[in-house]
Design a protein around this motif. Structure first.
Motif, PDB file in Angstrom:
ATOM      1  N   GLY A  19       0.819  -1.213   0.000  1.00  0.00           N
ATOM      2  CA  GLY A  19       0.000   0.000   0.000  1.00  0.00           C
ATOM      3  C   GLY A  19       0.851   1.260   0.000  1.00  0.00           C
ATOM      4  O   GLY A  19       0.546   2.232  -0.706  1.00  0.00           O
ATOM      5  N   PHE A  20       1.932   1.239   0.805  1.00  0.00           N
ATOM      6  CA  PHE A  20       2.848   2.389   0.808  1.00  0.00           C
ATOM      7  C   PHE A  20       3.531   2.532  -0.540  1.00  0.00           C
ATOM      8  O   PHE A  20       3.668   3.624  -1.081  1.00  0.00           O
ATOM      9  CB  PHE A  20       3.915   2.225   1.898  1.00  0.00           C
ATOM     10  CG  PHE A  20       3.384   2.380   3.295  1.00  0.00           C
ATOM     11  CD1 PHE A  20       2.997   3.636   3.755  1.00  0.00           C
ATOM     12  CD2 PHE A  20       3.284   1.287   4.139  1.00  0.00           C
ATOM     13  CE1 PHE A  20       2.519   3.790   5.046  1.00  0.00           C
ATOM     14  CE2 PHE A  20       2.800   1.422   5.426  1.00  0.00           C
ATOM     15  CZ  PHE A  20       2.416   2.685   5.892  1.00  0.00           C
ATOM     16  N   LYS A  28      -8.856   1.207   1.577  1.00  0.00           N
ATOM     17  CA  LYS A  28      -9.783   2.050   0.818  1.00  0.00           C
ATOM     18  C   LYS A  28      -9.920   1.539  -0.607  1.00  0.00           C
ATOM     19  O   LYS A  28      -8.969   1.032  -1.179  1.00  0.00           O
ATOM     20  CB  LYS A  28      -9.235   3.481   0.741  1.00  0.00           C
ATOM     21  CG  LYS A  28      -9.477   4.297   1.994  1.00  0.00           C
ATOM     22  CD  LYS A  28      -9.256   5.764   1.685  1.00  0.00           C
ATOM     23  CE  LYS A  28      -7.972   6.236   2.335  1.00  0.00           C
ATOM     24  NZ  LYS A  28      -7.513   7.522   1.916  1.00  0.00           N
ATOM     25  N   ALA A  29     -11.107   1.721  -1.162  1.00  0.00           N
ATOM     26  CA  ALA A  29     -11.254   1.530  -2.604  1.00  0.00           C
ATOM     27  C   ALA A  29     -11.272   2.929  -3.198  1.00  0.00           C
ATOM     28  O   ALA A  29     -11.974   3.810  -2.709  1.00  0.00           O
ATOM     29  CB  ALA A  29     -12.547   0.799  -2.908  1.00  0.00           C
ATOM     30  N   GLN A  30     -10.449   3.169  -4.201  1.00  0.00           N
ATOM     31  CA  GLN A  30     -10.361   4.527  -4.736  1.00  0.00           C
ATOM     32  C   GLN A  30     -10.675   4.542  -6.225  1.00  0.00           C
ATOM     33  O   GLN A  30     -10.478   3.560  -6.931  1.00  0.00           O
ATOM     34  CB  GLN A  30      -8.951   5.088  -4.517  1.00  0.00           C
ATOM     35  CG  GLN A  30      -8.597   5.228  -3.050  1.00  0.00           C
ATOM     36  CD  GLN A  30      -7.206   5.815  -2.861  1.00  0.00           C
ATOM     37  OE1 GLN A  30      -6.926   6.913  -3.312  1.00  0.00           O
ATOM     38  NE2 GLN A  30      -6.336   5.076  -2.203  1.00  0.00           N
ATOM     39  N   HIS A  40     -10.239   2.025 -11.066  1.00  0.00           N
ATOM     40  CA  HIS A  40     -10.494   1.714  -9.662  1.00  0.00           C
ATOM     41  C   HIS A  40      -9.298   0.955  -9.104  1.00  0.00           C
ATOM     42  O   HIS A  40      -8.764   0.064  -9.777  1.00  0.00           O
ATOM     43  CB  HIS A  40     -11.729   0.822  -9.511  1.00  0.00           C
ATOM     44  CG  HIS A  40     -12.951   1.400 -10.142  1.00  0.00           C
ATOM     45  ND1 HIS A  40     -13.804   2.256  -9.482  1.00  0.00           N
ATOM     46  CD2 HIS A  40     -13.451   1.269 -11.395  1.00  0.00           C
ATOM     47  CE1 HIS A  40     -14.783   2.607 -10.288  1.00  0.00           C
ATOM     48  NE2 HIS A  40     -14.593   2.024 -11.459  1.00  0.00           N
ATOM     49  N   VAL A  41      -8.897   1.341  -7.889  1.00  0.00           N
ATOM     50  CA  VAL A  41      -7.856   0.572  -7.212  1.00  0.00           C
ATOM     51  C   VAL A  41      -8.448   0.057  -5.914  1.00  0.00           C
ATOM     52  O   VAL A  41      -9.018   0.835  -5.136  1.00  0.00           O
ATOM     53  CB  VAL A  41      -6.630   1.445  -6.890  1.00  0.00           C
ATOM     54  CG1 VAL A  41      -5.580   0.628  -6.132  1.00  0.00           C
ATOM     55  CG2 VAL A  41      -6.042   2.023  -8.170  1.00  0.00           C
ATOM     56  N   PHE A  42      -8.352  -1.247  -5.680  1.00  0.00           N
ATOM     57  CA  PHE A  42      -8.839  -1.806  -4.422  1.00  0.00           C
ATOM     58  C   PHE A  42      -8.028  -3.061  -4.105  1.00  0.00           C
ATOM     59  O   PHE A  42      -7.288  -3.569  -4.950  1.00  0.00           O
ATOM     60  CB  PHE A  42     -10.335  -2.129  -4.515  1.00  0.00           C
ATOM     61  CG  PHE A  42     -10.686  -3.058  -5.636  1.00  0.00           C
ATOM     62  CD1 PHE A  42     -10.870  -2.566  -6.924  1.00  0.00           C
ATOM     63  CD2 PHE A  42     -10.806  -4.429  -5.430  1.00  0.00           C
ATOM     64  CE1 PHE A  42     -11.175  -3.419  -7.983  1.00  0.00           C
ATOM     65  CE2 PHE A  42     -11.112  -5.290  -6.478  1.00  0.00           C
ATOM     66  CZ  PHE A  42     -11.302  -4.780  -7.751  1.00  0.00           C
ATOM     67  N   THR A  52      -2.905  -8.180  -2.034  1.00  0.00           N
ATOM     68  CA  THR A  52      -3.183  -8.095  -3.472  1.00  0.00           C
ATOM     69  C   THR A  52      -3.862  -6.768  -3.789  1.00  0.00           C
ATOM     70  O   THR A  52      -4.882  -6.440  -3.177  1.00  0.00           O
ATOM     71  CB  THR A  52      -4.110  -9.242  -3.929  1.00  0.00           C
ATOM     72  OG1 THR A  52      -3.433 -10.473  -3.698  1.00  0.00           O
ATOM     73  CG2 THR A  52      -4.446  -9.135  -5.406  1.00  0.00           C
ATOM     74  N   ALA A  53      -3.272  -6.031  -4.704  1.00  0.00           N
ATOM     75  CA  ALA A  53      -3.907  -4.806  -5.182  1.00  0.00           C
ATOM     76  C   ALA A  53      -4.465  -5.072  -6.576  1.00  0.00           C
ATOM     77  O   ALA A  53      -3.823  -5.759  -7.369  1.00  0.00           O
ATOM     78  CB  ALA A  53      -2.886  -3.676  -5.243  1.00  0.00           C
ATOM     79  N   ALA A  54      -5.645  -4.542  -6.835  1.00  0.00           N
ATOM     80  CA  ALA A  54      -6.247  -4.733  -8.151  1.00  0.00           C
ATOM     81  C   ALA A  54      -6.431  -3.374  -8.826  1.00  0.00           C
ATOM     82  O   ALA A  54      -6.771  -2.393  -8.168  1.00  0.00           O
ATOM     83  CB  ALA A  54      -7.592  -5.433  -8.006  1.00  0.00           C
ATOM     84  N   LEU A  55      -6.148  -3.367 -10.109  1.00  0.00           N
ATOM     85  CA  LEU A  55      -6.411  -2.165 -10.902  1.00  0.00           C
ATOM     86  C   LEU A  55      -7.442  -2.544 -11.957  1.00  0.00           C
ATOM     87  O   LEU A  55      -7.233  -3.469 -12.743  1.00  0.00           O
ATOM     88  CB  LEU A  55      -5.118  -1.681 -11.571  1.00  0.00           C
ATOM     89  CG  LEU A  55      -5.278  -0.547 -12.594  1.00  0.00           C
ATOM     90  CD1 LEU A  55      -5.738   0.743 -11.925  1.00  0.00           C
ATOM     91  CD2 LEU A  55      -3.959  -0.304 -13.332  1.00  0.00           C
ATOM     92  N   LEU A  56      -8.557  -1.848 -11.925  1.00  0.00           N
ATOM     93  CA  LEU A  56      -9.634  -2.147 -12.859  1.00  0.00           C
ATOM     94  C   LEU A  56      -9.925  -0.874 -13.643  1.00  0.00           C
ATOM     95  O   LEU A  56     -10.084   0.191 -13.056  1.00  0.00           O
ATOM     96  CB  LEU A  56     -10.878  -2.562 -12.058  1.00  0.00           C
ATOM     97  CG  LEU A  56     -12.180  -2.719 -12.837  1.00  0.00           C
ATOM     98  CD1 LEU A  56     -12.181  -4.050 -13.572  1.00  0.00           C
ATOM     99  CD2 LEU A  56     -13.374  -2.648 -11.909  1.00  0.00           C
ATOM    100  N   LEU A  57      -9.989  -1.008 -14.940  1.00  0.00           N
ATOM    101  CA  LEU A  57     -10.280   0.164 -15.765  1.00  0.00           C
ATOM    102  C   LEU A  57     -11.605  -0.046 -16.483  1.00  0.00           C
ATOM    103  O   LEU A  57     -11.799  -1.029 -17.191  1.00  0.00           O
ATOM    104  CB  LEU A  57      -9.154   0.384 -16.780  1.00  0.00           C
ATOM    105  CG  LEU A  57      -9.334   1.570 -17.725  1.00  0.00           C
ATOM    106  CD1 LEU A  57      -9.325   2.892 -16.966  1.00  0.00           C
ATOM    107  CD2 LEU A  57      -8.259   1.577 -18.802  1.00  0.00           C
TER     108      LEU A  57
END
Ligand code: SAH
Length: 490
Positions: A19-20, A28-30, A40-42, A52-57
């Motif tokens: 996260g850092f 947070k979901a942003q 979206h990043v969550f 696990t970080a997810a990037l959804l476009l």
């Protein structure tokens, strides 16, 4: 369009530090609006062991078409419909790369004030892209990512699971895993290689794309075995831009360098001369020691890795025992000079058949280096930053696996004997480090152990009773002709 980035950790080094590093809080979901839609990043999972970080476009097809107007490759009447009816919203593609750079711009640059030491260090990474358009298929996917230190799983996605006979679509499910890369390196690989694999219309190609490519490619693109394909596809095959980039990568220069140009370069390039070379030609003694060790090994086909301006290649060609001599260097300038010195263009056919020079980086695995009797690394390892050394080690001893490897490097203890060398200075401006005898022995013994070689040490130059010889040489001999797989398993 979707990708996930995962890491694992411990209580002391929690995975949630991701996260850092990404500058996005795991709780947070942003949402971010980008030029082509909403990103979206969550975090589907976040604890100390695994994060696990997810990037959804979510692509906005109208914005896509508007922005693309007049810039894309299309324009033909039938392209109009394709602009609306296409796979863009579903497949990870170049747009995801754009979102990645917008949303993770600091991470891409390796900036992390909260955890600078973690941003600078490699971490266990797993990146998954469930649907990646991959023109060139799984083989190309592997060819692009494997040399960079990724273990690659690229499974073709069936067109329709109900009808397997229809075969595979042009998508793959991609999983990348590595323990040797920093997050910034990983993101920069994706930023460049997702559009390269997509190879579809890009909406943003302009001349500053060359800068973006070179910036994102810094440290890994020059010398990548697929450098040319990456460059031309990234720049949407705009040849003028591609050429511009290639020129800046100094490749085209080698192909086209004529004598007068090379002469000018020659004058401009400082040779690797060492302080003592006039009274005692150490470089000559080094080449003699190398040739003697090659004779002892019985090698006929020899690689000179980091061949520089070709002095050793020249020496080896005089000796009929060496039936094939291949010089490899990352520097196009050095190769251009080597080629002129060896008079490659005026060589007789028989002689020319014995010699080859090509550009390559020892920081990457390269199949062209497989199958040789011996490889020489004369005064090369000290030109790599220490963190890159494991990559060289793997490329040479793990992947190319010649039967004999000779490595020479300065012995830093001897530096006190150079009258002209100020105390505490290395011998050459580009040396990233110089080793004591013990440091070199430790490194060489570890490498030998790890990759199934025996190693012996040979002093080169006057062996001072107190500080040892000026040059130290390690001669590695493969224990048995284990394949790469067996060596890895062992
Ligand atoms: N072997 C020659 C030249 C030594 S100078 C000799 O003994 O005189 C070191 C050479 O290593 C330079 O030509 C430099 O371009 C090359 N080099 C440095 N890093 C390299 C890399 N990652 N891959 C291939 N060559 C590299």
């Amino acid at each position: 369009m979707f990708l996930t980035i995962s890491t694992s950790g411990t209580a002391a080094l929690p995975a949630t530090d991701l996260g850092f590093l990404l500058h996005k809080h795991p709780e947070k979901a942003q949402t971010f609006s980008t030029s082509y839609g909403t990103a979206h990043v969550f975090y589907p999972h976040a604890d100390a062991e695994r994060c696990t970080a997810a990037l959804l476009l979510e692509v906005d097809p109208v914005a896509l078409v508007r922005r693309g107007k007049g810039k894309g490759r299309g324009g033909a009447p039938d392209a109009a419909l394709a602009q609306y009816v296409n796979d863009r919203p579903y497949a990870a593609s170049s747009l995801l790369a754009v979102a990645l750079s917008a949303v993770f711009s600091s991470a891409l640059r390796g900036v992390c004030n909260a955890r600078p030491e973690r941003a600078a260090a490699p971490l266990p990474l797993r990146i998954e892209v469930p649907a990646l358009p991959a023109r060139g298929g799984p083989d190309l996917v592997r060819g692009l990512f494997e040399p960079l230190g990724w273990a690659v799983t690229a499974e073709p996605v069936a067109l329709d699971t109900e009808f397997p006979e229809w075969g595979a679509s042009r998508y793959v499910r991609l999983v990348l895993e590595s323990e040797v890369l920093t997050l910034a390196e990983a993101l920069r690989h994706l930023y460049v290689l997702l559009p390269v694999l997509d190879d579809a219309k890009h909406y943003w190609v302009s001349s500053d794309e060359v800068d973006k490519l070179l910036r994102a490619g810094e440290g890994w693109l020059p010398g990548h075995p697929e450098q040319k394909l990456i460059t031309s596809r990234y720049l949407s095959r705009r040849w003028s831009l591609t050429r511009q980039a290639m020129e800046r990568l100094e490749l085209v220069r080698l192909a086209e360098a004529d004598d007068s140009e090379v002469e000018a370069i020659d004058n401009a390039v400082e040779e690797e001369t060492e302080a003592e070379e006039k009274p005692t030609p150490l470089a000559v003694q080094r080449r003699e020691a190398i040739v003697a060790a090659l004779h002892a090994s019985g090698a006929a086909r020899v690689l000179d890795l980091g061949c520089g301006q070709g002095q050793l290649v020249h020496e080896l060609l005089k000796d009929e025992r060496f039936t094939e001599v291949v010089g490899v260097d990352v520097s196009v300038r050095a190769l251009a000079i080597a080629s002129r010195r060896l008079k490659l263009d005026r060589m007789g056919e028989r002689q020319a058949a014995r010699v080859r020079l090509f550009q390559g980086s020892l920081a990457y695995t390269d199949n062209r280096l497989k199958g040789y009797d011996a490889a020489v690394l004369s005064e090369v390892v000290e030109h790599l930053d220490l963190p890159r050394l494991p990559a060289l080690e793997y490329a040479v001893f793990g992947h190319a696996r010649p039967k004999t490897v000779l490595v020479t490097t300065p012995n830093v203890e001897y530096n006190v004997r150079w009258e002209t060398l100020p105390a505490g200075h290395v011998r050459h401006g580009d040396h990233r480090f110089e080793w004591t005898r013990e440091e070199f022995c430790t490194w060489a013994a570890t490498v030998a152990e790890r990759h199934g070689y025996n190693v012996e040490f040979v002093p080169v130059g006057p062996d001072d009773p107190e500080v040892g010889p000026p040059t130290q040489m390690a001669a590695f001999t493969m224990k048995s002709e284990k394949t790469e797989k067996e060596a890895k398993a062992a």
